[in-house]
Design an enzyme around this catalytic site. Structure first.
Site, mmCIF file in Angstrom:
data_model
loop_
_atom_site.group_PDB
_atom_site.id
_atom_site.type_symbol
_atom_site.label_atom_id
_atom_site.label_comp_id
_atom_site.label_asym_id
_atom_site.label_seq_id
_atom_site.Cartn_x
_atom_site.Cartn_y
_atom_site.Cartn_z
ATOM 1 C CB SER A 1 -0.883 -0.004 1.256
ATOM 2 O OG SER A 1 -1.414 1.277 1.484
ATOM 3 C CD GLU B 1 -2.176 5.117 4.962
ATOM 4 O OE1 GLU B 1 -1.771 5.049 6.123
ATOM 5 O OE2 GLU B 1 -2.623 6.154 4.458
ATOM 6 C CE1 TYR C 1 -4.001 -1.714 5.614
ATOM 7 C CE2 TYR C 1 -3.008 0.367 4.921
ATOM 8 C CZ TYR C 1 -3.608 -0.846 4.613
ATOM 9 O OH TYR C 1 -3.802 -1.192 3.296
HETATM 10 P P1 NAP Z 1 -11.423 -4.664 1.883
HETATM 11 O O1 NAP Z 1 -12.594 -4.380 1.007
HETATM 12 O O2 NAP Z 1 -11.382 -4.060 3.244
HETATM 13 O O3 NAP Z 1 -11.297 -6.261 2.022
HETATM 14 C C1 NAP Z 1 -10.502 -6.847 3.006
HETATM 15 C C2 NAP Z 1 -10.657 -8.350 2.921
HETATM 16 O O4 NAP Z 1 -9.811 -8.955 3.922
HETATM 17 C C3 NAP Z 1 -12.070 -8.858 3.198
HETATM 18 O O5 NAP Z 1 -12.391 -9.805 2.219
HETATM 19 C C4 NAP Z 1 -11.958 -9.523 4.556
HETATM 20 O O6 NAP Z 1 -12.813 -10.623 4.716
HETATM 21 C C5 NAP Z 1 -10.518 -10.034 4.501
HETATM 22 N N1 NAP Z 1 -10.014 -10.385 5.819
HETATM 23 C C6 NAP Z 1 -10.018 -9.627 6.945
HETATM 24 N N2 NAP Z 1 -9.504 -10.332 7.983
HETATM 25 C C7 NAP Z 1 -9.173 -11.566 7.501
HETATM 26 C C8 NAP Z 1 -8.624 -12.738 8.085
HETATM 27 N N3 NAP Z 1 -8.307 -12.808 9.392
HETATM 28 N N4 NAP Z 1 -8.427 -13.821 7.301
HETATM 29 C C9 NAP Z 1 -8.766 -13.785 5.978
HETATM 30 N N5 NAP Z 1 -9.301 -12.703 5.368
HETATM 31 C C10 NAP Z 1 -9.500 -11.600 6.116
HETATM 32 O O7 NAP Z 1 -10.058 -4.249 1.160
HETATM 33 P P2 NAP Z 1 -9.797 -3.852 -0.370
HETATM 34 O O8 NAP Z 1 -10.047 -2.399 -0.544
HETATM 35 O O9 NAP Z 1 -10.475 -4.835 -1.253
HETATM 36 O O10 NAP Z 1 -8.216 -4.027 -0.449
HETATM 37 C C11 NAP Z 1 -7.634 -5.286 -0.758
HETATM 38 C C12 NAP Z 1 -6.208 -5.314 -0.234
HETATM 39 O O11 NAP Z 1 -5.455 -4.272 -0.831
HETATM 40 C C13 NAP Z 1 -6.066 -5.111 1.265
HETATM 41 O O12 NAP Z 1 -4.975 -5.884 1.706
HETATM 42 C C14 NAP Z 1 -5.744 -3.636 1.404
HETATM 43 O O13 NAP Z 1 -5.024 -3.394 2.603
HETATM 44 C C15 NAP Z 1 -4.894 -3.432 0.179
HETATM 45 N N6 NAP Z 1 -4.891 -2.086 -0.394
HETATM 46 C C16 NAP Z 1 -6.063 -1.484 -0.702
HETATM 47 C C17 NAP Z 1 -6.054 -0.238 -1.298
HETATM 48 C C18 NAP Z 1 -7.353 0.463 -1.668
HETATM 49 O O14 NAP Z 1 -7.301 1.675 -1.923
HETATM 50 N N7 NAP Z 1 -8.459 -0.255 -1.759
HETATM 51 C C19 NAP Z 1 -4.832 0.390 -1.580
HETATM 52 C C20 NAP Z 1 -3.654 -0.266 -1.257
HETATM 53 C C21 NAP Z 1 -3.684 -1.518 -0.694
HETATM 54 P P3 NAP Z 1 -14.136 -10.637 5.683
HETATM 55 O O15 NAP Z 1 -15.282 -10.360 4.782
HETATM 56 O O16 NAP Z 1 -14.148 -12.032 6.188
HETATM 57 O O17 NAP Z 1 -13.938 -9.600 6.729
HETATM 58 O O1 G4F Z 2 -10.610 6.761 2.526
HETATM 59 P P1 G4F Z 2 -9.633 6.701 3.628
HETATM 60 O O2 G4F Z 2 -10.104 6.120 4.914
HETATM 61 O O3 G4F Z 2 -8.367 5.943 3.033
HETATM 62 P P2 G4F Z 2 -6.823 5.855 3.479
HETATM 63 O O4 G4F Z 2 -6.641 6.124 4.930
HETATM 64 O O5 G4F Z 2 -6.048 6.701 2.534
HETATM 65 O O6 G4F Z 2 -6.501 4.316 3.237
HETATM 66 C C1 G4F Z 2 -6.965 3.631 2.073
HETATM 67 O O7 G4F Z 2 -5.983 3.729 1.072
HETATM 68 C C2 G4F Z 2 -4.730 3.081 1.383
HETATM 69 C C3 G4F Z 2 -3.789 3.297 0.192
HETATM 70 O O8 G4F Z 2 -3.170 4.544 0.335
HETATM 71 C C4 G4F Z 2 -5.013 1.602 1.631
HETATM 72 F F1 G4F Z 2 -3.842 0.951 1.872
HETATM 73 C C5 G4F Z 2 -5.956 1.450 2.802
HETATM 74 O O9 G4F Z 2 -6.250 0.056 2.995
HETATM 75 C C6 G4F Z 2 -7.265 2.181 2.469
HETATM 76 O O10 G4F Z 2 -7.875 1.522 1.392
HETATM 77 O O11 G4F Z 2 -9.082 8.175 3.970
HETATM 78 C C7 G4F Z 2 -8.555 9.017 2.978
HETATM 79 C C8 G4F Z 2 -8.322 10.420 3.559
HETATM 80 C C9 G4F Z 2 -7.541 10.438 4.882
HETATM 81 O O12 G4F Z 2 -6.566 11.434 4.812
HETATM 82 C C10 G4F Z 2 -8.570 10.819 5.909
HETATM 83 O O13 G4F Z 2 -8.065 11.540 7.032
HETATM 84 O O14 G4F Z 2 -9.584 10.991 3.841
HETATM 85 C C11 G4F Z 2 -9.499 11.688 5.078
HETATM 86 N N1 G4F Z 2 -10.848 11.817 5.647
HETATM 87 C C12 G4F Z 2 -11.455 13.017 5.938
HETATM 88 N N2 G4F Z 2 -12.649 12.767 6.480
HETATM 89 C C13 G4F Z 2 -11.670 10.822 6.010
HETATM 90 C C14 G4F Z 2 -12.813 11.419 6.535
HETATM 91 N N3 G4F Z 2 -11.535 9.491 5.913
HETATM 92 C C15 G4F Z 2 -12.568 8.705 6.355
HETATM 93 N N4 G4F Z 2 -12.457 7.370 6.242
HETATM 94 N N5 G4F Z 2 -13.694 9.263 6.897
HETATM 95 C C16 G4F Z 2 -13.864 10.610 7.007
HETATM 96 O O15 G4F Z 2 -14.899 11.092 7.520
#
Ligand code: NAP
Ligand code: G4F
Length: 341
Positions: free
Chosen positions: A134, A136, A158
């Site tokens: 990520s 992050e 995280y």
């Molecule tokens: P998400 O919607 O939050 O999905 C997370 C998944 O992890 C869910 O299917 C959840 O299953 C599973 N999980 C949680 N705890 C687990 C456990 N103990 N054993 C097995 N599975 C478990 O995340 P996403 O947005 O699809 O992201 C996919 C991956 O990419 C994650 O690793 C996230 O950190 C990473 N990532 C996401 C972004 C983004 O912007 N979306 C960016 C960078 C990296 P349950 O339904 O069972 O809870």
């Molecule tokens: O949507 P966010 O919660 O995503 P964040 O923290 O960037 O993380 C996501 O992206 C990562 C990749 O860079 C992934 F690895 C991670 O698993 C996840 O998918 O927040 C985005 C921004 C933050 O700066 C937060 O402070 O939005 C700002 N924000 C402002 N108001 C808020 C809010 N975020 C959330 N969730 N809720 C608010 O009310």
């Protein structure tokens, strides 16, 4: 014979798009599901009828070895994680176990099932492993835009757990010759995004206001900047990384950055509403340590993988707002199931 893929995190946003992509590419797709009666599993059964399910948990090493033995995959995509950043301060140890140690357990399951040891490296035709790293990890960024060589300074438990998984994936590649890669993905969103993340919170909030179901939207830090893309574009990059001849890590993002304020403006505009009338800034939603600015340099992915995002920021936000207006008009509200404000 169709290639076989195992996806952890199949019930999440990326799991669903990746499964659809791999099925369309002719793969046999398996998803790892956890829990005794996980309500999200029935959603997967409805949305992804052709995906086969296998039980397992990233907290349970034996279950991952059993899943690997049962599925005998060609490719493994480790998307499972506790992925919501604020939760990682509240449950830091659990985040370390699932998001960090879970990567170790997956790599060990592959190593054990492939019979790889320090003296007996991985062979041709080995299982290929993708780790969901990520942006992050960049945290308090040392340079902008961020590349594969930018140093990490994570700002949340995280981000720290993801950095551990990232370095471990690199280490198993170097120690055992495993085909193990990390995609350093910047924020990617869609109508399937969890309701706790800011883009979906905003698109659902706008839809609720548009339909007269709410009269305000409470948000935290409006000045944070992110590089937001469409999840459907990003899962293609995951697959491309595993189809390369040699294992390497890639940054995946659009190269454009927007503030949360700009996201809010775009979302309210998409619904024809004045945002200033409805948005309330709530200090309690600010984070203990913020990531102020993320912006990808995706040049390596563009030149080596031929990867390009297709959906723009403006299209993405309009797509999410329109989808949520339709969803709420049909009487559904995903935020009801979220325990986050
Ligand atoms: P998400 O919607 O939050 O999905 C997370 C998944 O992890 C869910 O299917 C959840 O299953 C599973 N999980 C949680 N705890 C687990 C456990 N103990 N054993 C097995 N599975 C478990 O995340 P996403 O947005 O699809 O992201 C996919 C991956 O990419 C994650 O690793 C996230 O950190 C990473 N990532 C996401 C972004 C983004 O912007 N979306 C960016 C960078 C990296 P349950 O339904 O069972 O809870
Ligand atoms: O949507 P966010 O919660 O995503 P964040 O923290 O960037 O993380 C996501 O992206 C990562 C990749 O860079 C992934 F690895 C991670 O698993 C996840 O998918 O927040 C985005 C921004 C933050 O700066 C937060 O402070 O939005 C700002 N924000 C402002 N108001 C808020 C809010 N975020 C959330 N969730 N809720 C608010 O009310």
């Amino acid at each position: 014979m169709a290639r076989r893929a195992l996806i952890t995190g199949i019930t999440g946003q990326d799991g669903s798009y990746l499964a659809e992509h791999l099925l369309a590419e002719g793969y046999e797709v398996w998803g790892l599901v956890r829990g005794q009666s996980n309500p999200r599993v029935s959603r997967v059964r409805t949305l992804l009828r052709d995906v086969r399910l296998v039980r397992g948990d990233l907290l349970d090493q034996g279950s991952l070895i059993s899943a690997m033995e049962k599925v005998q995959p060609d490719e493994v995509y480790n998307l499972g994680a506790i992925s919501f950043v604020p939760m990682s301060w509240e449950q830091a140890e659990l985040t370390a176990e699932v998001t960090g140690m879970g990567v170790l357990r997956m790599l060990e399951a592959i190593r054990v099932c492939s019979g790889v040891t320090a003296s007996r490296g991985a062979s041709a035709g080995q299982i290929r492993f993708y780790q969901a790293s990520s942006s992050e990890m960049f945290g308090q960024v040392r340079e902008t835009p961020q590349t594969e060589r930018t140093p990490f300074h994570p700002r949340s438990p995280y981000g720290v757990a993801k950095a551990y998984g990232h370095f471990l994936t690199q280490n198993y590649r170097e120690s055992y010759g495993m085909f193990a890669v990390s995609g350093i993905l910047f924020n990617h969103e869609s109508p399937r995004r969890g309701a706790e993340f800011v883009t979906r919170k905003v698109s659902l909030g706008v839809a609720r206001i548009k339909l007269g179901l709410a009269d305000e939207l409470r948000l935290g830090n409006l000045e944070a900047r992110r590089d937001w893309g469409f999840a459907g574009d990003y899962v293609r990059a995951m697959h491309m990384m595993l189809r390369r001849d040699s294992p390497e890590d890639y940054v995946i993002g659009t190269g454009r950055t927007h503030s949360v304020r700009e996201l809010v403006v775009a979302a309210f505009e998409a619904a024809g509403l004045p945002w200033e009338r409805y948005v309330v800034c709530d200090e309690s939603l600010h984070r203990p340590a913020e990531v102020d600015l993320l912006c990808a340099d995706p040049k390596k992915a563009r030149t080596q993988l031929g990867w390009e995002p297709e959906v723009t920021f403006e299209q993405l936000i309009a797509m999410m707002v329109e989808s949520d207006i339709r969803l709420l008009s049909a009487g559904e509200d995903p935020h009801q199931h979220s325990s986050w404000p």
